[in-house]
Design an enzyme around this catalytic site. Structure first.
Site, mmCIF file in Angstrom:
data_model
loop_
_atom_site.group_PDB
_atom_site.id
_atom_site.type_symbol
_atom_site.label_atom_id
_atom_site.label_comp_id
_atom_site.label_asym_id
_atom_site.label_seq_id
_atom_site.Cartn_x
_atom_site.Cartn_y
_atom_site.Cartn_z
ATOM 1 C CG MET A 90 -1.930 -1.221 1.162
ATOM 2 S SD MET A 90 -2.864 -1.438 -0.381
ATOM 3 C CE MET A 90 -4.154 -0.221 -0.148
ATOM 4 C CG LEU A 93 6.523 1.225 -5.021
ATOM 5 C CD1 LEU A 93 6.600 -0.168 -5.642
ATOM 6 C CD2 LEU A 93 7.645 1.410 -3.994
ATOM 7 C CG HIS A 109 -6.126 -1.679 -8.531
ATOM 8 N ND1 HIS A 109 -5.726 -0.872 -7.483
ATOM 9 C CD2 HIS A 109 -7.275 -1.136 -9.004
ATOM 10 C CE1 HIS A 109 -6.595 0.110 -7.337
ATOM 11 N NE2 HIS A 109 -7.541 -0.032 -8.249
ATOM 12 C CG LEU A 144 -1.744 4.746 -8.163
ATOM 13 C CD1 LEU A 144 -0.752 3.990 -7.297
ATOM 14 C CD2 LEU A 144 -2.582 5.698 -7.327
HETATM 15 C C1 GAR Z 1 -6.202 -7.014 -1.970
HETATM 16 O O1 GAR Z 1 -7.587 -6.926 -2.149
HETATM 17 C C2 GAR Z 1 -5.481 -6.227 -3.058
HETATM 18 O O2 GAR Z 1 -6.109 -6.282 -4.303
HETATM 19 C C3 GAR Z 1 -5.525 -4.847 -2.488
HETATM 20 O O3 GAR Z 1 -5.265 -5.014 -1.119
HETATM 21 C C4 GAR Z 1 -5.762 -6.289 -0.696
HETATM 22 C C5 GAR Z 1 -4.659 -7.010 0.029
HETATM 23 O O4 GAR Z 1 -5.136 -8.179 0.629
HETATM 24 N N1 GAR Z 1 -4.537 -4.011 -3.112
HETATM 25 C C6 GAR Z 1 -4.689 -2.706 -3.287
HETATM 26 O O5 GAR Z 1 -5.676 -2.089 -2.925
HETATM 27 C C7 GAR Z 1 -3.537 -2.033 -3.976
HETATM 28 N N2 GAR Z 1 -3.816 -0.656 -4.215
HETATM 29 P P1 GAR Z 1 -4.125 -9.321 1.088
HETATM 30 O O6 GAR Z 1 -3.068 -8.662 1.968
HETATM 31 O O7 GAR Z 1 -4.989 -10.272 1.868
HETATM 32 O O8 GAR Z 1 -3.523 -9.948 -0.144
#
Ligand code: GAR
Length: 198
Positions: A90, A93, A109, A144
């Protein structure tokens, strides 16, 4: 055999699915799991699976993203990854980190990109009245949540969905999509993986 580093910030459920997938005739292996948060739950889970872990806490760097990214790059280097998978990582970069990894860094994403870059994707899909939602794996470029799409999985939006119920439905598909894309990508094939679920 391709060496894969996985970067996480949270619970790491996608990371676990990626690690579990890289066995047998898979062309890659997970070699390290890293986080910007020393308390990320996924670090313990990765260690329990026998994967080397480390963290580079972003907080002491304050607003100095370049210094944080340099420290992260330095910590990754000894592991000599061929591919980096962002899996719920999160931190944004900057180009300074992204460019040296061009064509070798993937991200998942939780939206059907190009819709809903950034945060709160599920709430935004519901507010828009979308009939379907989903997730995307893409190559990371300096912009992004942009970059060539390597796979998407779609799910229906159901009556009465909340951001949480929709997120849970999408997450099931994330767990199918990311391993499928990584397997193909590690074999040198960038043909998009297209899935749909319920
Ligand atoms: C996931 O839903 C992923 O798609 C999202 O965070 C979650 C992580 O879950 N990613 C983002 O929002 C990136 N901007 P996890 O730690 O259980 O894999």
């Amino acid at each position: 055999m391709k060496r894969v580093a996985i970067l996480i910030s949270g619970g790491g459920s996608n990371m676990i699915k990626l690690v579990e997938s890289m066995v047998g005739d898979h062309p890659a292996r997970a070699i390290v799991v890293a986080s910007n948060d020393p308390c990320a739950g996924g670090l313990t889970k990765a260690a329990e699976m026998g994967i080397t872990t480390f963290s580079v806490d972003h907080r002491p760097f304050g607003k100095d993203r370049a210094a944080f990214e340099a420290a992260l790059q330095q910590a990754l280097a000894p592991h000599a990854p061929d591919i980096i998978c962002l899996a719920g990582f999160m931190r944004v970069l900057t180009a300074g980190f992204v460019q040296p990894w061009a064509g070798k860094m993937l991200n998942i994403h939780p939206s059907l990109l190009p819709k809903y870059k950034g945060l709160h994707t599920h709430a935004r899909a519901l507010e828009a009245g979308d009939a379907e939602a989903g997730c995307t794996v893409h190559e990371v470029t300096p912009e992004l949540d942009d970059g060539p799409i390597l796979g998407q999985a779609r799910v229906p939006v159901m009556p009465g969905d909340t951001p949480d119920t929709l997120a849970a439905r999408v997450l099931v598909q994330e767990h199918r999509l990311y391993p499928a894309v990584l397997r193909r990508f590690a074999a040198g094939d960038k043909t998009p993986v297209l899935l749909s679920g319920e």
